[in-house]
Write an enzyme that holds these catalytic residues in place. Sequence first.
Site, PDB file in Angstrom:
ATOM      1  N   HIS A  29       0.764  -1.266  -0.038  1.00 60.01           N
ATOM      2  CA  HIS A  29       0.040  -0.008  -0.126  1.00 60.01           C
ATOM      3  C   HIS A  29       0.819   1.227  -0.025  1.00 60.01           C
ATOM      4  CE1 HIS A  29      -4.649  -1.280   0.874  1.00 60.01           C
ATOM      5  NE2 HIS A  29      -3.712  -2.287   0.653  1.00 60.01           N
ATOM      6  N   ASP A 126      -4.340   6.786   2.649  1.00 66.47           N
ATOM      7  CA  ASP A 126      -4.805   5.441   1.971  1.00 66.47           C
ATOM      8  C   ASP A 126      -6.378   5.493   2.202  1.00 66.47           C
ATOM      9  OD1 ASP A 126      -3.353   2.623   1.621  1.00 66.47           O
ATOM     10  OD2 ASP A 126      -5.653   2.409   2.071  1.00 66.47           O
TER      11      ASP A 126
END
Length: 492
Positions: A29, A126
């Site tokens: 990520h 995120d």
Amino acid sequence: MPQTDVDAAAAAAADPDHVAVLAFPFATHAAPLLAIIHRLATSSPNKHFSFFSTEQSNNSIFSIYKQNINIKAYNVWDGVPEGYVFSGKPQEHIELFMKSAPGSFKKAMEVAVSETGRKVSCLVSDAFFWFAGEMAEEIGVAWLPFWTAGPSSLSAHVYTDLLRETFGDGGVTGLEDELLSLIPGMSKIRIRDLPEGVLFGNLESFFSNMLHKMGRALPQADAVFINSFEELEPSITEDLKSKFKKFLSIGPFNMISPPPPVADAYGCRTWLDSQKLASVAYVSFGSVTTPPPHELVALAEALETSEVPFIWSLKDNSKVHLPDGFLDRTTSQGLVVPWTPQSEILAHRAVGVFVTHCGWNSLLESIAGGVPMICRPFFGDQNINGRMVEDVWEIGLQVEDGVLTKHGLLNSLYKVLSLDGGKKMRENIKAFKQLAKEAIGPNGSSVNNFIALSDLMIMSTSSKDEKVTSNTFLEPRFTSNQKSQENQHSYL
Ligand SMILES: *[C@@H]1O[C@H](CO)[C@@H](O)[C@H](O)[C@H]1NC(C)=O
Ligand SMILES: CC(=O)N[C@H]1CO[C@H](CO)[C@@H](O)[C@@H]1O
């Protein structure tokens, strides 16, 4: 005042913009988020970026980037209390991190603000951090969340409430093959293809709750951005544009700045050079997942029986599961190696099929290489990706019944590699590759979306003239000695 403080104060006065970036520190990520921040920082040299992740994540991702003086890394706590004993339950480390995250990020942001003398003017995060929207609201700045997988899985999370109202949340036994025609662009997706935690699996798990809250929060964001290109899934993209204030596809990152060539440690490139056009099967399930032993056996048997030349990326400790004598018997047929330069392999003319877990990054690399796929999905977005590959884009096949069997794989290999069956898939995937090229070319959709994203980060009037143009879009993001990126993605 020491000189550095004077410099910082002068820079802050010239352009007070300070973008705070909150990274999810697990799996693949943080690296793609840093990749895009790196491009934004390069194209806006006066803006300051603070990148928040755990020490471990930070150490592994920062070493591969060229030094940018306007990005600074800050470590946040991993959430594991002193002396904590892990009970071994799945995703325990993620849960610990997520529980501490709002507080840890706030604290680290205060440090960054006092160090730089610039208030936070924009919050990038995120997409998993549903709470970042509230943080941004508190300080009165824009929230720009980043979704690291594809549009179809994102849509599934955005529509979770509607799906549960329609199909109930008491289990979906018997409904697995129902089509999701109620969601724009998803009429070929079945319930069984959904990520677990939307309609089945443990709906109360920490992870399911997190994704559910995320799906509800994203429509409030100033823009949601994604590593994809609009032309890949036009109807889902259009629908998400209507659900979100802005939905910006700014990829595929792997085609915008391909990783530089790396040393051919296991001789894959040399070996491929001696193979025929589109004849080789490349097998890899990413760095997170290994199929169970009986599937490794089935895969080995299918490869050997098919006589298809192959490169198989398999960790050394899994080799014990291979059939007796397989490695000896196949020395002239293929290579079994613990690591591969994946994007280079997929770009090689000799590769004709990619046997994959269908993680988002692998899928984008397969498009860049123009190589059809055989998908054996495991979890997260992989099932929905596999379904898109076979039934919507028609650029590959899913393994029969979701598992690798000798017979099933022999069939699939034959279909993809044979001239007739595979030809259409190869044409289709090459057409997507062309669309991706156009998206990242002059006046392309991804270029224009990148500029729009960058504009959203310009909050202060003093920097309004520092407009990003498409010239800065293709700025290389890697140092030349960069180790190749891990190829996997799934949610984890
Ligand atoms: C850029 O693309 C848009 C949409 O496709 C089009 O309307 C416009 O004319 C193009 N602009 C230039 C300068 O080519
Ligand atoms: C705050 C901090 O420790 N950041 C580290 C993040 O990772 C880079 C690269 O390893 C280090 O140089 C930083 O010190």
